[in-house]
Design a protein around this motif. Structure first.
Motif, PDB file in Angstrom:
ATOM      1  N   LYS A 158      66.213   4.575  11.264  1.00 63.73           N
ATOM      2  CA  LYS A 158      66.086   3.137  10.987  1.00 63.73           C
ATOM      3  C   LYS A 158      66.160   2.261  12.234  1.00 63.73           C
ATOM      4  N   ASP A 159      66.912   2.677  13.236  1.00 65.40           N
ATOM      5  CA  ASP A 159      67.124   1.836  14.423  1.00 65.40           C
ATOM      6  C   ASP A 159      66.361   2.426  15.605  1.00 65.40           C
ATOM      7  N   ILE A 160      65.207   1.818  15.907  1.00 67.34           N
ATOM      8  CA  ILE A 160      64.320   2.328  16.949  1.00 67.34           C
ATOM      9  C   ILE A 160      64.039   1.222  17.960  1.00 67.34           C
ATOM     10  N   ILE A 161      64.131   1.587  19.230  1.00 65.92           N
ATOM     11  CA  ILE A 161      63.837   0.682  20.343  1.00 65.92           C
ATOM     12  C   ILE A 161      62.668   1.275  21.116  1.00 65.92           C
ATOM     13  N   LEU A 162      61.713   0.447  21.508  1.00 63.02           N
ATOM     14  CA  LEU A 162      60.532   0.913  22.231  1.00 63.02           C
ATOM     15  C   LEU A 162      60.647   0.628  23.721  1.00 63.02           C
ATOM     16  N   ASP A 163      60.273   1.621  24.529  1.00 61.89           N
ATOM     17  CA  ASP A 163      60.243   1.496  25.986  1.00 61.89           C
ATOM     18  C   ASP A 163      58.852   1.926  26.452  1.00 61.89           C
ATOM     19  N   PRO A 164      58.031   1.017  27.000  1.00 62.76           N
ATOM     20  CA  PRO A 164      56.673   1.382  27.415  1.00 62.76           C
ATOM     21  C   PRO A 164      56.615   2.391  28.549  1.00 62.76           C
ATOM     22  N   GLY A 165      57.716   2.616  29.236  1.00 60.45           N
ATOM     23  CA  GLY A 165      57.758   3.672  30.246  1.00 60.45           C
ATOM     24  C   GLY A 165      57.156   3.293  31.582  1.00 60.45           C
ATOM     25  N   PHE A 166      57.601   2.190  32.147  1.00 62.05           N
ATOM     26  CA  PHE A 166      57.117   1.794  33.470  1.00 62.05           C
ATOM     27  C   PHE A 166      57.456   2.874  34.496  1.00 62.05           C
ATOM     28  N   GLY A 167      56.437   3.310  35.227  1.00 61.18           N
ATOM     29  CA  GLY A 167      56.637   4.335  36.250  1.00 61.18           C
ATOM     30  C   GLY A 167      56.437   5.754  35.768  1.00 61.18           C
ATOM     31  N   PHE A 168      56.222   5.928  34.473  1.00 59.15           N
ATOM     32  CA  PHE A 168      56.078   7.267  33.902  1.00 59.15           C
ATOM     33  C   PHE A 168      54.630   7.483  33.477  1.00 59.15           C
ATOM     34  N   ALA A 169      53.913   8.354  34.201  1.00 59.53           N
ATOM     35  CA  ALA A 169      52.504   8.637  33.927  1.00 59.53           C
ATOM     36  C   ALA A 169      51.661   7.364  34.017  1.00 59.53           C
ATOM     37  N   ILE A 173      74.036   6.075  21.261  1.00 57.08           N
ATOM     38  CA  ILE A 173      72.590   5.871  21.244  1.00 57.08           C
ATOM     39  C   ILE A 173      71.924   7.004  22.017  1.00 57.08           C
ATOM     40  N   ILE A 174      70.720   7.406  21.589  1.00 56.32           N
ATOM     41  CA  ILE A 174      69.938   8.386  22.338  1.00 56.32           C
ATOM     42  C   ILE A 174      68.747   7.684  22.984  1.00 56.32           C
ATOM     43  N   ASN A 175      68.573   7.902  24.277  1.00 56.15           N
ATOM     44  CA  ASN A 175      67.485   7.334  25.059  1.00 56.15           C
ATOM     45  C   ASN A 175      66.612   8.489  25.555  1.00 56.15           C
ATOM     46  N   ASP A 176      65.454   8.669  24.918  1.00 56.08           N
ATOM     47  CA  ASP A 176      64.616   9.848  25.144  1.00 56.08           C
ATOM     48  C   ASP A 176      63.327   9.458  25.869  1.00 56.08           C
ATOM     49  N   ILE A 177      63.191   9.898  27.127  1.00 57.56           N
ATOM     50  CA  ILE A 177      62.006   9.564  27.907  1.00 57.56           C
ATOM     51  C   ILE A 177      60.749  10.226  27.355  1.00 57.56           C
ATOM     52  N   ALA A 178      60.911  11.258  26.517  1.00 60.95           N
ATOM     53  CA  ALA A 178      59.764  12.046  26.048  1.00 60.95           C
ATOM     54  C   ALA A 178      59.404  11.799  24.594  1.00 60.95           C
ATOM     55  N   SER A 179      60.166  10.957  23.900  1.00 61.49           N
ATOM     56  CA  SER A 179      59.872  10.654  22.482  1.00 61.49           C
ATOM     57  C   SER A 179      59.670  11.913  21.654  1.00 61.49           C
ATOM     58  N   PRO A 219      70.958   4.943  16.749  1.00 57.52           N
ATOM     59  CA  PRO A 219      69.801   4.261  17.331  1.00 57.52           C
ATOM     60  C   PRO A 219      69.093   5.163  18.341  1.00 57.52           C
ATOM     61  N   TYR A 220      67.770   5.015  18.397  1.00 56.86           N
ATOM     62  CA  TYR A 220      66.942   5.899  19.216  1.00 56.86           C
ATOM     63  C   TYR A 220      65.997   5.069  20.071  1.00 56.86           C
ATOM     64  N   ILE A 221      66.079   5.249  21.376  1.00 57.04           N
ATOM     65  CA  ILE A 221      65.160   4.601  22.310  1.00 57.04           C
ATOM     66  C   ILE A 221      64.030   5.580  22.594  1.00 57.04           C
ATOM     67  N   MET A 222      62.822   5.155  22.306  1.00 59.83           N
ATOM     68  CA  MET A 222      61.648   6.007  22.391  1.00 59.83           C
ATOM     69  C   MET A 222      60.739   5.492  23.503  1.00 59.83           C
ATOM     70  N   MET A 223      60.554   6.314  24.541  1.00 60.26           N
ATOM     71  CA  MET A 223      59.758   5.889  25.694  1.00 60.26           C
ATOM     72  C   MET A 223      58.406   6.578  25.719  1.00 60.26           C
ATOM     73  N   HIS A 224      57.411   5.885  26.257  1.00 65.70           N
ATOM     74  CA  HIS A 224      56.091   6.491  26.443  1.00 65.70           C
ATOM     75  C   HIS A 224      56.009   7.222  27.782  1.00 65.70           C
ATOM     76  N   MET A 225      55.596   8.474  27.712  1.00 68.82           N
ATOM     77  CA  MET A 225      55.318   9.265  28.907  1.00 68.82           C
ATOM     78  C   MET A 225      54.297  10.322  28.518  1.00 68.82           C
ATOM     79  N   LYS A 226      53.477  10.726  29.470  1.00 68.86           N
ATOM     80  CA  LYS A 226      52.613  11.890  29.266  1.00 68.86           C
ATOM     81  C   LYS A 226      53.099  12.997  30.189  1.00 68.86           C
ATOM     82  N   GLY A 227      53.060  14.239  29.694  1.00 66.30           N
ATOM     83  CA  GLY A 227      53.509  15.353  30.502  1.00 66.30           C
ATOM     84  C   GLY A 227      55.014  15.412  30.615  1.00 66.30           C
ATOM     85  N   THR A 228      55.493  15.841  31.764  1.00 65.83           N
ATOM     86  CA  THR A 228      56.925  15.950  32.054  1.00 65.83           C
ATOM     87  C   THR A 228      57.206  15.183  33.336  1.00 65.83           C
ATOM     88  N   PRO A 229      58.486  14.979  33.690  1.00 67.87           N
ATOM     89  CA  PRO A 229      58.763  14.315  34.967  1.00 67.87           C
ATOM     90  C   PRO A 229      58.111  15.020  36.158  1.00 67.87           C
TER      91      PRO A 229
END
Length: 285
Positions: free
Chosen positions: A190-201, A124-130, A147-157
């Motif tokens: 086809k396989d996407i997981i959403l991560d709202p990105g708590f703590g990111f931006a 699985i790929i877990n991408d903080i930057a979508s 499967p791909y985990i797509m997180m919400h963030m603005k900018g970079t870490p």
């Protein structure tokens, strides 16, 4: 929450040709291969240490293990792609050899690291930057069909905490996911997981607003992953340290489960599974 509230949600992931059931909430254990992660107990300083932590996660009941070699905390040191791969690939190879039943997620925003990690045995790929920090990421995920985990963030870490302005926090994130999902679905992912990105931006207050409105993301009918584990939104608010933030983590995980979260990304697998068991017991009554 009624136990049948989320019946329309996707309940399986295709993990290298095998369907993995995620119809019930499950846990992802965090395995950091970085020397500067904010919670030092999550760090694995050697290959043997990584194997021991992975074995402990599985023994405690984790469904996934998330391996990261680039700390995304504010102010963390830059890590080159070569160094990231040097840290990740031997660990992935060793874990898959010793623990073939394990499902490994790779926490990376780089397409090359994603590709080579999957080739080494990850799933699985877990991408903080979508895809925002590497324009090749979406096409890479599509070609790998993982499967791909797509997180919400603005900018970079490094810049995210200066980018916390929103017209409407939840609506802005919903709009962000909508556009990203359209891109991914056009590519055949086809396989996407959403991560709202708590703590990111997000500010501390915005994190709690987001948790309060977490159920709004159920509109996508996709699995929701949350990651609060020992974060500053807990320990700074309570005047604690990360080492003292397990109780707060469990409280927020419980709230998230009641609002539809399906995957808890945590440092403490056993405690998270206890949250799940108690919420499920309540919903059965």
């Amino acid at each position: 929450m009624a136990k049948d509230t989320f019946l329309n949600r996707k309940t399986t992931l295709n993990v290298k040709g095998k369907l993995t059931d995620i119809s019930a909430p499950c846990v992802m254990g965090i395995l950091n291969l970085t020397p500067d992660s904010f919670y030092n107990n999550s760090r694995a300083g050697s290959l043997d240490d990584a194997l021991q932590k992975a074995e402990a996660f599985l023994k405690d009941g984790a469904k996934f293990i998330d391996i990261g070699a680039y700390s995304s905390r504010p102010g963390a040191a830059e890590v080159s792609p070569d160094e990231e791969l040097k840290r990740i690939v031997p660990v992935v190879e060793a874990i898959t050899k010793k623990l073939p039943e394990v499902i490994i997620s790779i926490d990376t925003f780089r397409a090359r690291v994603a590709k080579e990690s999957i080739e080494a045995g990850a799933h699985i790929i877990n991408d903080i930057a979508s895809g925002d920090m590497d324009e090749a990421m979406f096409e890479t995920v599509a070609s790998l069909q993982v499967p791909y985990i797509m997180m919400h963030m603005k900018g970079t870490p490094q810049t995210m905490q200066q980018q916390t302005e929103y017209k409407d926090l939840t609506l802005d994130i919903t709009d962000y996911f909508s556009h990203k999902l359209a891109e991914l679905q056009k590519l055949g992912v086809k396989d996407i997981i959403l991560d709202p990105g708590f703590g990111f931006a997000k500010t501390l207050d915005q994190n709690y607003q987001l948790l309060n409105q977490l159920q709004d993301f159920n509109i996508f009918e996709l699995p929701l992953l949350v990651g609060f584990s020992r974060k500053s939104m807990i320990y700074k608010f309570l005047g604690l340290t990360p080492q003292e933030a397990l109780n707060g983590t469990s409280v927020l995980n419980t709230i998230a489960l009641l609002k539809g979260a399906g995957i808890l990304r945590v440092h403490d697998v056993k405690a998270a599974l206890e949250c799940i068991a108690l919420v499920q017991k309540t919903q059965q009554q």
